[in-house]
Design a protein around this motif. Structure first.
Motif, PDB file in Angstrom:
ATOM      1  N   ARG A 114       0.821  -1.214   0.000  1.00  0.00           N
ATOM      2  CA  ARG A 114       0.000   0.000   0.000  1.00  0.00           C
ATOM      3  C   ARG A 114       0.848   1.254   0.000  1.00  0.00           C
ATOM      4  O   ARG A 114       0.500   2.248  -0.650  1.00  0.00           O
ATOM      5  CB  ARG A 114      -0.929   0.005   1.217  1.00  0.00           C
ATOM      6  CG  ARG A 114      -2.019  -1.055   1.178  1.00  0.00           C
ATOM      7  CD  ARG A 114      -2.746  -1.148   2.495  1.00  0.00           C
ATOM      8  NE  ARG A 114      -1.872  -1.675   3.554  1.00  0.00           N
ATOM      9  CZ  ARG A 114      -2.263  -1.839   4.820  1.00  0.00           C
ATOM     10  NH1 ARG A 114      -3.494  -1.487   5.190  1.00  0.00           N
ATOM     11  NH2 ARG A 114      -1.441  -2.325   5.715  1.00  0.00           N
ATOM     12  N   GLU A 115       1.985   1.231   0.710  1.00  0.00           N
ATOM     13  CA  GLU A 115       2.834   2.413   0.775  1.00  0.00           C
ATOM     14  C   GLU A 115       3.402   2.743  -0.610  1.00  0.00           C
ATOM     15  O   GLU A 115       3.538   3.917  -0.979  1.00  0.00           O
ATOM     16  CB  GLU A 115       3.976   2.191   1.772  1.00  0.00           C
ATOM     17  CG  GLU A 115       3.519   1.937   3.211  1.00  0.00           C
ATOM     18  CD  GLU A 115       3.101   0.489   3.451  1.00  0.00           C
ATOM     19  OE1 GLU A 115       2.609   0.194   4.560  1.00  0.00           O
ATOM     20  OE2 GLU A 115       3.255  -0.342   2.520  1.00  0.00           O
ATOM     21  N   ASP A 118       0.699   4.492  -2.641  1.00  0.00           N
ATOM     22  CA  ASP A 118       0.501   5.883  -2.245  1.00  0.00           C
ATOM     23  C   ASP A 118       1.559   6.785  -2.884  1.00  0.00           C
ATOM     24  O   ASP A 118       1.249   7.873  -3.384  1.00  0.00           O
ATOM     25  CB  ASP A 118       0.566   6.017  -0.718  1.00  0.00           C
ATOM     26  CG  ASP A 118      -0.639   5.369  -0.029  1.00  0.00           C
ATOM     27  OD1 ASP A 118      -1.671   5.164  -0.701  1.00  0.00           O
ATOM     28  OD2 ASP A 118      -0.530   5.060   1.181  1.00  0.00           O
ATOM     29  N   ARG A 121       1.077   7.141  -6.711  1.00  0.00           N
ATOM     30  CA  ARG A 121       0.011   8.101  -7.008  1.00  0.00           C
ATOM     31  C   ARG A 121       0.513   9.533  -6.826  1.00  0.00           C
ATOM     32  O   ARG A 121       0.262  10.406  -7.672  1.00  0.00           O
ATOM     33  CB  ARG A 121      -1.176   7.824  -6.091  1.00  0.00           C
ATOM     34  CG  ARG A 121      -2.411   8.682  -6.357  1.00  0.00           C
ATOM     35  CD  ARG A 121      -3.465   8.377  -5.309  1.00  0.00           C
ATOM     36  NE  ARG A 121      -2.941   8.588  -3.965  1.00  0.00           N
ATOM     37  CZ  ARG A 121      -3.262   7.840  -2.905  1.00  0.00           C
ATOM     38  NH1 ARG A 121      -4.110   6.839  -3.022  1.00  0.00           N
ATOM     39  NH2 ARG A 121      -2.747   8.109  -1.730  1.00  0.00           N
ATOM     40  N   ASP A 122       1.269   9.779  -5.750  1.00  0.00           N
ATOM     41  CA  ASP A 122       1.767  11.132  -5.490  1.00  0.00           C
ATOM     42  C   ASP A 122       2.757  11.584  -6.568  1.00  0.00           C
ATOM     43  O   ASP A 122       2.711  12.743  -7.017  1.00  0.00           O
ATOM     44  CB  ASP A 122       2.437  11.183  -4.114  1.00  0.00           C
ATOM     45  CG  ASP A 122       1.448  10.995  -2.971  1.00  0.00           C
ATOM     46  OD1 ASP A 122       0.231  11.131  -3.227  1.00  0.00           O
ATOM     47  OD2 ASP A 122       1.886  10.702  -1.844  1.00  0.00           O
TER      48      ASP A 122
END
Length: 468
Positions: A114-115, A118, A121-122
């Motif tokens: 998940r990290e 994230d 996406r950023d």
């Protein structure tokens, strides 16, 4: 030093890619200079950028550093900085430990964190924002490859006036594999932000359309999708190629010819030279290829006194665990084979784990009697086409994996299944022992294909459809 400017620019044509097309080197005076990178993406797009101008947006390769933009070869370089954490989670993590193996038939197990998602996406948002700031009104923006799946939709939200294209340089997987991704819908909808989505093969476009219908509920007919916002999105195949005329001119250069003659002499002037050129990547089938040659030498089907196999493995993603393991495996495998079948000062397999300039690659292509390109999975593989363009003699052969995208175009190559070691060995021997007439007939057909469909054709076809 390159010319720098603090004045904001507005470009009518932009390429957005994970990496910039330049590498930083130290010049004779000790000052940093920027040279064109040798990578496949740059080789493909550099002629387009020189012709059209505009701007190239990407990361310059050094984490935790911010640099100014500058002019290079007639277009603008616009850097997007990345932190060490960005590189670990966006590039090494989600891009190359999640998407890359998944898109290459799960040759290695993909990892889902998940990290990483994230950060992916950023970083995509940062690339989209950089493009939005640089693009002129109504500009054309061409987003490149799997690292930037989300950028088209993010850019569309920021700048709905733009024409946005996306091209995927690697394979696009079938539903059964893509469905493993926890963020499968977001990735599909990220691409749907583009007006035109390009794939290497029709199968990749068909896979995407099926997934878009299933995951996003869009309507589609053949290659046309109606996006959730009502726009028409096209998903089509645009098989990428090379600047064949440029590679031939390079191979014909007297200095390259002299380097080729010296290289053949350094290899011991063997009767037959086999050549492999790959990034050091587990998708390239290096373990299988080297094992096949080892068995051919061991069993006396190839004579190490008359034959040399030159394998170039360009360093790649050396901080990723799978790649470090592959490097160690190949080192051990080559060393074991040479200790069994080679002689001191005359190894059967000459292995080079380093990068070479394009001139040296042209020299290698020109002396190789048989080029061996056997990836387990590849979107296209431009090395196969570069060999055909550079090798002037018809008495040559290309051994090509049926799982390379290029196999769909280079139909007169000697095709093989790299998972079938005995079959691959038989194909290598056939390419070596076939009659001169058969080899020449195949090589002429390959050359016709490569020179009839060049990089400008690929770019012009894509940009014409995007503009329409």
């Amino acid at each position: 030093m390159p010319e720098q400017s603090s004045t904001p620019i507005r470009a009518d044509f932009l390429v957005v890619a994970n990496r910039l097309p330049v590498d930083r080197k130290t010049g004779p005076d000790g000052e940093p200079v920027w040279r064109t990178s040798p990578g496949g993406l740059v080789t493909a797009l550099e002629p387009v950028m020189k012709r059209k101008g505009g701007a190239w947006i990407g990361w310059h390769g050094a984490p935790d550093e911010t640099i100014d933009g500058f002019e290079h070869e007639g277009y603008r370089i616009v850097p997007v900085p990345l932190s060490t954490q960005d590189v670990e989670e966006f590039y090494e993590g989600f891009s190359n430990a999640t998407l890359w193996p998944l898109y290459h038939d799960v040759v290695a197990p993909p990892k889902f964190h998940r990290e990483w998602w994230d950060t992916y996406r950023d970083v995509n948002r940062r690339f989209a924002q950089a493009a939005a700031e640089v693009a002129a009104d109504g500009a054309t923006v061409w987003v490149q490859d799997y690292q930037l799946h989300l950028a088209p939709a993010m850019l569309r939200e920021l700048r709905p006036d733009l024409r946005i294209g996306f091209f995927l340089h690697i394979p696009f997987p079938p539903q059964e594999l893509f469905q493993q991704l926890p963020w499968r819908r977001q990735l599909i909808e990220g691409l749907l932000g583009a007006d035109l989505i390009g794939f290497q093969l029709p199968g990749g476009a068909a896979n995407f359309i099926r997934l878009a219908k299933r995951l996003s509920g869009v309507k589609a007919s053949r290659d046309t999708i109606i996006a959730p916002d009502g726009r028409t999105v096209l998903a089509r195949a645009y098989p990428i190629s090379i600047d064949a005329d440029g590679f031939k001119a390079l191979a014909d250069d007297p200095e390259v010819k002299a380097e080729a003659a010296k290289l053949r002499e350094d290899l011991g002037n063997p009767k037959t030279i086999f050549l492999g050129v790959d990034r050091l990547d587990y998708t390239k089938g290096l373990r299988q290829r080297i094992r096949a040659f080892g068995e051919l030498f061991r069993d006396g089907q190839l004579d190490p006194n008359e034959t040399v196999f030159l394998q170039v493995a360009t360093p790649s993603r050396e901080r990723v665990e799978e790649y470090r393991k592959l490097r160690d495996d190949i080192d051990l495998l080559v060393g074991r084979i040479n200790s069994q079948v080679g002689e001191i000062g005359n190894p059967a397999i000459v292995y080079r784990h380093e990068s070479y300039p394009r001139t040296s690659m042209a020299a290698m292509y020109s002396i190789a009697d048989v080029m061996v390109v056997t990836p387990l999975r590849d979107g296209m593989n431009l090395v196969a086409k570069e060999y055909v363009a550079c090798h002037e003699s018809d008495d040559a052969a290309l051994v090509l994996s049926e799982f390379a995208g290029a196999a769909k175009e280079l139909k007169q190559a000697y095709h093989c299944n790299p998972h079938d070691l005995n079959g691959m060995k038989e194909t290598i021997l056939r390419a070596t022992t076939d009659s001169r007439a058969a080899r020449s007939r195949r090589m002429r057909a390959l050359r016709h294909q490569v020179f009839a469909h060049q990089i400008d054709d690929w770019a012009n076809d894509f940009l014409r459809d995007l503009g329409a």
